[in-house]
Design a protein around this motif. Structure first.
Motif, PDB file in Angstrom:
ATOM      1  N   PRO A   1       0.682  -1.219   0.074  1.00 36.10           N
ATOM      2  CA  PRO A   1      -0.043   0.057  -0.029  1.00 36.10           C
ATOM      3  C   PRO A   1       0.701   1.316   0.123  1.00 36.10           C
ATOM      4  O   PRO A   1       0.469   2.514  -0.354  1.00 36.10           O
ATOM      5  N   ASP A   2       2.158   1.246   0.192  1.00 35.88           N
ATOM      6  CA  ASP A   2       3.238   2.488   0.443  1.00 35.88           C
ATOM      7  C   ASP A   2       3.681   2.913  -1.045  1.00 35.88           C
ATOM      8  O   ASP A   2       4.246   3.773  -1.211  1.00 35.88           O
ATOM      9  N   ASP A   3       3.145   1.670  -2.064  1.00 35.06           N
ATOM     10  CA  ASP A   3       3.478   2.302  -3.336  1.00 35.06           C
ATOM     11  C   ASP A   3       2.743   3.465  -4.000  1.00 35.06           C
ATOM     12  O   ASP A   3       1.690   3.128  -4.101  1.00 35.06           O
ATOM     13  N   ASP A   4       3.558   4.416  -4.156  1.00 34.35           N
ATOM     14  CA  ASP A   4       3.034   5.730  -4.536  1.00 34.35           C
ATOM     15  C   ASP A   4       2.858   5.953  -6.056  1.00 34.35           C
ATOM     16  O   ASP A   4       2.478   7.158  -6.393  1.00 34.35           O
TER      17      ASP A   4
ATOM     18  N   LEU B   1      -3.057  -4.200  10.628  1.00 33.71           N
ATOM     19  CA  LEU B   1      -1.702  -3.522  11.457  1.00 33.71           C
ATOM     20  C   LEU B   1      -1.737  -3.165  12.782  1.00 33.71           C
ATOM     21  O   LEU B   1      -1.233  -3.366  13.745  1.00 33.71           O
ATOM     22  N   LEU B   2      -2.941  -2.292  12.726  1.00 35.06           N
ATOM     23  CA  LEU B   2      -3.367  -1.767  14.155  1.00 35.06           C
ATOM     24  C   LEU B   2      -3.978  -2.886  15.085  1.00 35.06           C
ATOM     25  O   LEU B   2      -3.536  -2.967  16.309  1.00 35.06           O
ATOM     26  N   VAL B   3      -4.630  -3.810  14.582  1.00 33.48           N
ATOM     27  CA  VAL B   3      -5.290  -4.917  15.410  1.00 33.48           C
ATOM     28  C   VAL B   3      -4.056  -5.682  15.800  1.00 33.48           C
ATOM     29  O   VAL B   3      -3.989  -6.513  17.003  1.00 33.48           O
TER      30      VAL B   3
ATOM     31  N   VAL C   1       0.719   3.669  15.895  1.00 39.26           N
ATOM     32  CA  VAL C   1       0.162   4.411  14.765  1.00 39.26           C
ATOM     33  C   VAL C   1       1.129   5.105  13.708  1.00 39.26           C
ATOM     34  O   VAL C   1       0.827   5.119  12.504  1.00 39.26           O
ATOM     35  N   HIS C   2       2.254   5.566  14.228  1.00 38.03           N
ATOM     36  CA  HIS C   2       2.911   6.272  13.311  1.00 38.03           C
ATOM     37  C   HIS C   2       3.731   5.254  12.474  1.00 38.03           C
ATOM     38  O   HIS C   2       3.816   5.831  11.218  1.00 38.03           O
ATOM     39  N   ALA C   3       3.982   4.122  12.906  1.00 37.87           N
ATOM     40  CA  ALA C   3       4.807   2.849  11.797  1.00 37.87           C
ATOM     41  C   ALA C   3       3.326   2.619  10.846  1.00 37.87           C
ATOM     42  O   ALA C   3       3.809   2.351   9.792  1.00 37.87           O
ATOM     43  N   VAL C   4       2.428   2.597  11.351  1.00 40.01           N
ATOM     44  CA  VAL C   4       1.376   1.899  10.424  1.00 40.01           C
ATOM     45  C   VAL C   4       1.075   2.815   9.442  1.00 40.01           C
ATOM     46  O   VAL C   4       0.874   2.853   7.956  1.00 40.01           O
TER      47      VAL C   4
ATOM     48  N   LEU D   1       3.167   5.212   8.130  1.00 41.34           N
ATOM     49  CA  LEU D   1       4.368   4.926   6.866  1.00 41.34           C
ATOM     50  C   LEU D   1       4.074   3.826   6.216  1.00 41.34           C
ATOM     51  O   LEU D   1       4.466   3.642   5.017  1.00 41.34           O
ATOM     52  N   ALA D   2       3.646   2.669   6.892  1.00 44.10           N
ATOM     53  CA  ALA D   2       3.629   1.467   6.128  1.00 44.10           C
ATOM     54  C   ALA D   2       2.677   1.304   5.016  1.00 44.10           C
ATOM     55  O   ALA D   2       2.723   0.643   4.020  1.00 44.10           O
ATOM     56  N   VAL D   3       1.426   2.073   5.126  1.00 41.11           N
ATOM     57  CA  VAL D   3       0.427   2.369   4.223  1.00 41.11           C
ATOM     58  C   VAL D   3       0.537   3.411   3.157  1.00 41.11           C
ATOM     59  O   VAL D   3      -0.394   3.618   2.638  1.00 41.11           O
ATOM     60  N   GLY D   4       1.495   4.079   3.433  1.00 43.80           N
ATOM     61  CA  GLY D   4       1.864   5.211   2.239  1.00 43.80           C
ATOM     62  C   GLY D   4       1.605   6.573   2.830  1.00 43.80           C
ATOM     63  O   GLY D   4       1.540   7.565   1.984  1.00 43.80           O
ATOM     64  N   TYR D   5       1.430   7.064   4.150  1.00 48.14           N
ATOM     65  CA  TYR D   5       1.126   8.278   4.318  1.00 48.14           C
ATOM     66  C   TYR D   5       2.592   8.808   4.964  1.00 48.14           C
ATOM     67  O   TYR D   5       3.091   8.193   5.971  1.00 48.14           O
ATOM     68  N   ASP D   6       2.857  10.050   4.407  1.00 45.26           N
ATOM     69  CA  ASP D   6       4.133  10.643   4.905  1.00 45.26           C
ATOM     70  C   ASP D   6       3.684  11.317   6.325  1.00 45.26           C
ATOM     71  O   ASP D   6       4.865  12.009   6.999  1.00 45.26           O
ATOM     72  N   SER D   7       2.524  11.749   6.514  1.00 44.76           N
ATOM     73  CA  SER D   7       2.110  12.579   7.342  1.00 44.76           C
ATOM     74  C   SER D   7       0.969  11.719   8.276  1.00 44.76           C
ATOM     75  O   SER D   7       0.137  11.258   7.718  1.00 44.76           O
ATOM     76  N   VAL D   8       1.625  11.379   9.414  1.00 45.75           N
ATOM     77  CA  VAL D   8       0.780  10.806  10.805  1.00 45.75           C
ATOM     78  C   VAL D   8      -0.595  11.631  10.771  1.00 45.75           C
ATOM     79  O   VAL D   8      -1.751  10.925  10.820  1.00 45.75           O
ATOM     80  N   SER D   9      -0.543  12.830  10.935  1.00 41.84           N
ATOM     81  CA  SER D   9      -1.989  13.619  10.820  1.00 41.84           C
ATOM     82  C   SER D   9      -2.687  13.453   9.540  1.00 41.84           C
ATOM     83  O   SER D   9      -3.938  13.302   9.805  1.00 41.84           O
TER      84      SER D   9
END
Length: 276
Positions: free
Chosen positions: A185-188, A232-234, A239-242, A244-252
């Motif tokens: 999912p982090d493939d952009d 991943l959360l379950v 949260v911050h690692a998840v 990044l793992a799914v393709g978000y540069d910003s946690v917010s």
């Protein structure tokens, strides 16, 4: 062993097969009106095309599964259960290891006489999952089983049809892209790059996603990322690692997208499921 166009009798379920032909069977408890199975599965295995002589409620207690019914394809985790009516042919492919729990119910005991002859995905709350696991376990008295089944039936009848489940495109080229994005999912790469990867125009892929899933490619990708994030959360990932793992540069940005579509923050969601 491959199972094709097969209708299984009450209490019977297909062998779990992979490329090597290895088979695995689940625990089973058969009653007069329903049966419950619990099967531990490995990623990459699955059930080929088959049907049942009773209605099936299929739920992943852990892991994830791809369910195909006709032209509909769904990628499901523990928040959802697939309702598959009597005789409806379907396939399952397990994309992660986990536990599949299924209830097989005499169609005379459907939640309603109408509307339940079509396959659908239901949002299953934690109590519904707990009841399924309870019914799959050994040592339950007949009275407790019947009481639990009655409550489960009410929960299924009231469960909303899910609109947020990740549907997979029917078009094989778009579906290949969807499967790749669920795996990474982090493939952009953007739509044009993905279309070039499979050798078609971006418009062709865009039309396929919209017609087959009801979502634009952009919206589908957001839902797919959040779908993977839920798993991943379950599992307890922070949260911050998840994000990044799914393709978000910003946690917010990840938290905002998650809350908008699932109604709570990632941390609240993870806490809710840990308690469940």
């Amino acid at each position: 062993m491959l199972i094709e166009d097969t209708v299984m009798s009450r209490g019977e379920h297909p062998s779990l097969v992979d490329a090597s032909g290895l088979a695995s069977y689940g625990r089973e408890r058969t009653f007069a009106e329903f049966a419950v199975t619990s099967t531990f599965v490995d990623g990459g295995r699955g059930f080929d095309l088959h049907g049942h002589e009773e209605d099936q409620l299929a739920w992943m207690a852990s892991g994830s599964v791809e369910v195909s019914v006709g032209t509909d394809r769904w990628h499901l985790r523990r928040d959802h259960a697939a309702w598959i009516p009597t005789g409806v042919l379907h396939e399952m492919r397990f994309t992660e290891p986990g536990e599949l729990v299924s209830a097989y119910i005499d169609q005379r005991h459907r939640p309603s006489p109408t509307g339940w002859s079509r396959a659908r995905v239901l949002s299953l709350d934690p109590l519904g999952g707990a009841l399924l696991r309870y019914l799959a376990a050994e040592g339950r008295s007949e009275v407790r089983r019947q009481e639990s089944f009655a409550l489960l039936s009410k929960l299924v009848a009231e469960a909303p049809v899910s609109r947020e489940v990740v549907a997979l495109p029917q078009d094989p080229r778009a579906r290949a892209i969807a499967v790749a994005l669920l795996a990474a999912p982090d493939d952009d790469r953007d739509l044009e790059q993905w279309a070039a990867e499979v050798g078609v125009s971006a418009k062709t892929i865009a039309r396929a996603f919209l017609s087959d899933t009801g979502c634009t490619f952009r919206e589908w990708r957001v839902r797919a990322r959040l779908h993977v994030a839920v798993g991943l959360l379950v599992q307890g990932e922070p949260v911050h690692a998840v994000a990044l793992a799914v393709g978000y540069d910003s946690v917010s940005s990840f938290i905002s997208a998650f809350r908008l579509r699932l109604g709570m923050t990632p941390a609240a969601y993870a806490g809710h499921h840990r308690r469940a």
